[in-house]
Design a protein around this motif. Sequence first.
Motif, PDB file in Angstrom:
ATOM      1  N   THR A  83     -18.805  12.668 -17.691  1.00 11.81           N
ATOM      2  CA  THR A  83     -18.374  12.911 -16.318  1.00 11.81           C
ATOM      3  C   THR A  83     -17.111  13.764 -16.302  1.00 11.81           C
ATOM      4  OG1 THR A  83     -16.992  10.921 -16.216  1.00 11.81           O
ATOM      5  CG2 THR A  83     -19.300  10.705 -15.530  1.00 11.81           C
ATOM      6  N   VAL A  84     -16.887  14.423 -15.159  1.00 11.23           N
ATOM      7  CA  VAL A  84     -15.646  15.159 -14.911  1.00 11.23           C
ATOM      8  C   VAL A  84     -15.195  14.836 -13.494  1.00 11.23           C
ATOM      9  CG1 VAL A  84     -16.170  17.046 -16.514  1.00 11.23           C
ATOM     10  CG2 VAL A  84     -16.892  17.221 -14.116  1.00 11.23           C
ATOM     11  N   PRO A  85     -13.931  15.079 -13.161  1.00 10.67           N
ATOM     12  CA  PRO A  85     -13.440  14.743 -11.825  1.00 10.67           C
ATOM     13  C   PRO A  85     -14.132  15.545 -10.720  1.00 10.67           C
ATOM     14  CG  PRO A  85     -11.620  15.063 -13.351  1.00 10.67           C
ATOM     15  CD  PRO A  85     -12.852  15.535 -14.055  1.00 10.67           C
ATOM     16  N   ASP A  86     -14.377  14.880  -9.618  1.00  9.84           N
ATOM     17  CA  ASP A  86     -14.927  15.540  -8.431  1.00  9.84           C
ATOM     18  C   ASP A  86     -13.770  15.822  -7.482  1.00  9.84           C
ATOM     19  OD1 ASP A  86     -16.493  16.580  -6.473  1.00  9.84           O
ATOM     20  OD2 ASP A  86     -17.474  14.690  -5.916  1.00  9.84           O
ATOM     21  N   MET A  87     -13.216  17.014  -7.602  1.00 10.12           N
ATOM     22  CA  MET A  87     -12.010  17.378  -6.866  1.00 10.12           C
ATOM     23  C   MET A  87     -12.333  18.138  -5.591  1.00 10.12           C
ATOM     24  SD  MET A  87      -9.529  18.453 -10.032  1.00 10.12           S
ATOM     25  CE  MET A  87      -8.549  17.182 -10.845  1.00 10.12           C
ATOM     26  N   GLY A  88     -11.373  18.121  -4.683  1.00  7.71           N
ATOM     27  CA  GLY A  88     -11.564  18.788  -3.406  1.00  7.71           C
ATOM     28  C   GLY A  88     -10.348  19.587  -2.981  1.00  7.71           C
ATOM     29  N   GLU A  89     -10.095  19.574  -1.696  1.00  4.27           N
ATOM     30  CA  GLU A  89      -9.054  20.416  -1.106  1.00  4.27           C
ATOM     31  C   GLU A  89      -7.661  20.121  -1.668  1.00  4.27           C
ATOM     32  OE1 GLU A  89      -7.157  21.317   3.347  1.00  4.27           O
ATOM     33  OE2 GLU A  89      -9.073  20.247   3.128  1.00  4.27           O
ATOM     34  N   ALA A  90      -7.296  18.847  -1.754  1.00  2.00           N
ATOM     35  CA  ALA A  90      -5.942  18.490  -2.176  1.00  2.00           C
ATOM     36  C   ALA A  90      -5.662  18.927  -3.605  1.00  2.00           C
ATOM     37  CB  ALA A  90      -5.736  16.978  -2.038  1.00  2.00           C
ATOM     38  N   GLU A  91      -6.615  18.671  -4.492  1.00  3.02           N
ATOM     39  CA  GLU A  91      -6.407  19.031  -5.891  1.00  3.02           C
ATOM     40  C   GLU A  91      -6.403  20.558  -6.076  1.00  3.02           C
ATOM     41  OE1 GLU A  91      -8.754  15.124  -5.839  1.00  3.02           O
ATOM     42  OE2 GLU A  91      -8.692  17.009  -4.708  1.00  3.02           O
ATOM     43  N   ALA A  92      -7.244  21.239  -5.305  1.00  6.81           N
ATOM     44  CA  ALA A  92      -7.257  22.700  -5.379  1.00  6.81           C
ATOM     45  C   ALA A  92      -5.913  23.265  -4.939  1.00  6.81           C
ATOM     46  CB  ALA A  92      -8.382  23.257  -4.511  1.00  6.81           C
ATOM     47  N   GLN A  93      -5.344  22.674  -3.890  1.00  5.96           N
ATOM     48  CA  GLN A  93      -4.043  23.149  -3.426  1.00  5.96           C
ATOM     49  C   GLN A  93      -2.953  22.875  -4.463  1.00  5.96           C
ATOM     50  OE1 GLN A  93      -3.496  24.965  -0.440  1.00  5.96           O
ATOM     51  NE2 GLN A  93      -1.666  25.359  -1.679  1.00  5.96           N
ATOM     52  N   SER A  94      -3.052  21.742  -5.147  1.00  7.75           N
ATOM     53  CA  SER A  94      -2.088  21.438  -6.208  1.00  7.75           C
ATOM     54  C   SER A  94      -2.167  22.480  -7.328  1.00  7.75           C
ATOM     55  CB  SER A  94      -2.360  20.047  -6.791  1.00  7.75           C
ATOM     56  OG  SER A  94      -2.123  19.040  -5.824  1.00  7.75           O
ATOM     57  N   ALA A  95      -3.391  22.880  -7.659  1.00  3.07           N
ATOM     58  CA  ALA A  95      -3.564  23.899  -8.694  1.00  3.07           C
ATOM     59  C   ALA A  95      -3.007  25.240  -8.248  1.00  3.07           C
ATOM     60  CB  ALA A  95      -5.050  24.031  -9.049  1.00  3.07           C
ATOM     61  N   VAL A  96      -3.226  25.587  -6.990  1.00  2.00           N
ATOM     62  CA  VAL A  96      -2.679  26.838  -6.448  1.00  2.00           C
ATOM     63  C   VAL A  96      -1.153  26.813  -6.476  1.00  2.00           C
ATOM     64  CG1 VAL A  96      -2.424  28.216  -4.340  1.00  2.00           C
ATOM     65  CG2 VAL A  96      -4.691  27.396  -5.029  1.00  2.00           C
ATOM     66  N   ASP A  97      -0.576  25.688  -6.061  1.00  7.27           N
ATOM     67  CA  ASP A  97       0.893  25.569  -6.068  1.00  7.27           C
ATOM     68  C   ASP A  97       1.446  25.721  -7.486  1.00  7.27           C
ATOM     69  OD1 ASP A  97       0.855  25.128  -3.342  1.00  7.27           O
ATOM     70  OD2 ASP A  97       0.954  22.940  -3.518  1.00  7.27           O
ATOM     71  N   ALA A  98       0.762  25.095  -8.449  1.00  3.59           N
ATOM     72  CA  ALA A  98       1.212  25.184  -9.843  1.00  3.59           C
ATOM     73  C   ALA A  98       1.099  26.614 -10.356  1.00  3.59           C
ATOM     74  CB  ALA A  98       0.385  24.245 -10.715  1.00  3.59           C
ATOM     75  N   ALA A  99       0.008  27.274 -10.012  1.00  2.00           N
ATOM     76  CA  ALA A  99      -0.198  28.654 -10.461  1.00  2.00           C
ATOM     77  C   ALA A  99       0.821  29.594  -9.828  1.00  2.00           C
ATOM     78  CB  ALA A  99      -1.617  29.100 -10.128  1.00  2.00           C
ATOM     79  N   TYR A 100       1.145  29.358  -8.551  1.00  2.00           N
ATOM     80  CA  TYR A 100       2.114  30.225  -7.864  1.00  2.00           C
ATOM     81  C   TYR A 100       3.515  30.053  -8.456  1.00  2.00           C
ATOM     82  CZ  TYR A 100       4.689  32.559  -4.168  1.00  2.00           C
ATOM     83  OH  TYR A 100       5.531  33.412  -3.471  1.00  2.00           O
ATOM     84  N   LYS A 101       3.875  28.810  -8.739  1.00  2.77           N
ATOM     85  CA  LYS A 101       5.182  28.553  -9.357  1.00  2.77           C
ATOM     86  C   LYS A 101       5.262  29.191 -10.743  1.00  2.77           C
ATOM     87  CE  LYS A 101       8.350  24.832 -10.726  1.00  2.77           C
ATOM     88  NZ  LYS A 101       8.540  23.354 -10.793  1.00  2.77           N
ATOM     89  N   ALA A 102       4.204  29.040 -11.517  1.00  2.00           N
ATOM     90  CA  ALA A 102       4.184  29.610 -12.862  1.00  2.00           C
ATOM     91  C   ALA A 102       4.223  31.136 -12.834  1.00  2.00           C
ATOM     92  CB  ALA A 102       2.940  29.135 -13.613  1.00  2.00           C
TER      93      ALA A 102
END
Length: 529
Positions: A83-102
Amino acid sequence: MAATWYGLMCSRLPLASLLHFPKSVRPVLIRVTMDRVPAAAEGVRSASSFLHDKAYINGKWVTADSGATIEVVNPSTGAVLGTVPDMGEAEAQSAVDAAYKAFQTWKDTTAKERSALLRKLFNLIEENKQELAKLLTAEMGKPLAEALGEVNYGSSFAEWYAEEARRVYGDVIPTPMKSRRLLALKQPIGVAGMITPWNFPNAMITRKACAALAAGCTTVIKPAEDTPYSALALAELADKAGFPPGVVNIVTSSRTKSAEVGKVLCSSPLVATISFTGSTNTGKILLKQSADTVKRVSLELGGNAPFIVFDSADLDMAITGAMACKFRCSGQTCVCANRIMVQEGIYDQFVDKFAKAIEKELVVGDGFDGSTTQGPLINKAALTKVDEHVQDAVSKGAKVVTGGKFHEKGGNFYQPTLLRDVTTEMRCLKEEIFGPVAPVVKFKTEEEALAVANSVNTGLAGYFYSKDLSQIWRVAEKLEVGIVGVNEGVVSGVEIPFGGVKESGLGREGGKFGIDEYLEIKYVCMGGV
């Protein structure tokens, strides 16, 4: 002989396929290139270090906020791999925030530093390519040697863009005024959102992500729900290579939540560009969703490739090309031959030889079986669609020369199928088949062939066979596609610009052209000199 085949297989020829090799050599080839494993489960166990049950965001392995998971299933056996995580809007936004900061620091790294990290990634893929291939076969189903060919192809993009990172040149523009100096600088565009397909779960990520990383962009990648493990394995290797947290992010999700993730990537003002490989319908949705923030969008969408065989063609060469082009990955490629068009003077001869080649050379089975050349289709929906195309064609007058049924193995297997007496009114010519079905239609003249070839709204790849030099020039120029194979059925490679025209997409991937998708040009005017 085995050593010779080994050399061919382990070279980074584009998407090496067993279809190019004599049937008698294939088991030898498998044994020479890697340790043969008898079952998918054993293949997964031996690649267990790459089986991640978490997604990868900001340098950490994380679960979905809700704790929800999705099962990953082997399409050949139906066995649940994990199995892998079933992610949605919140997790996608967290990834975007992390990518933007980096991105704020990653964009300031030197080309040499980025090149060195990509070279480390290439070396790590090379060191682990056999395990990566086993993992790919387990989750996608393609034959093991073909999976190894994909991993080789995928690693070539890490190598290529490690080199291209140091060749992003600007310009000094001649000035019309003595007191001014005019410059054009190339700079990374920003966060790159990437949505990748299941049919090439390794290479489609490296083709996109390595170009973006070389340019100085950070990435948020959503792999296909059917094949997330290859993406997570690449994330592990990127982490080992030393890419900083937030530079590479992997968000996994189910089909149900994929739309949420895609909408975040398209609507977020922090994401500068979207790169997508998949269906035309989904591409249009992403294009519309990206309009409000005026993103750059790169789309590699569906195809309906014509494969034209003229009377002057070398017939044996055309058969070999058709076999490789149509049946690679069990017909599940966007550039595979979809509409096989043969001139009337050689039509019957072509169909007869093609049928014999299919029956002699193609072996349906589990990807971990060394004799297999045709793995399963990815899921039941794909299987149903392929059979519907066949039944529609037969109901309208096409004749089944070979195949035409669900395979006796059951599951997601379908017989390699050849249809003759096909007409343009049948679904298999109007729509992309994405399966092991070869419809052959007869034509009279070059003009007729071009009219049929160009009659669809897609234009990714096209192929034709001819020994008439004048005809070769005419047809190559007049085919309305982005990729043309002349007397060649397998045309992909790291060096070339890959992409289509019309509704097959926007932009190009690969070669020196692919990095431009992730660069902006800034004009600088220096006065008072």
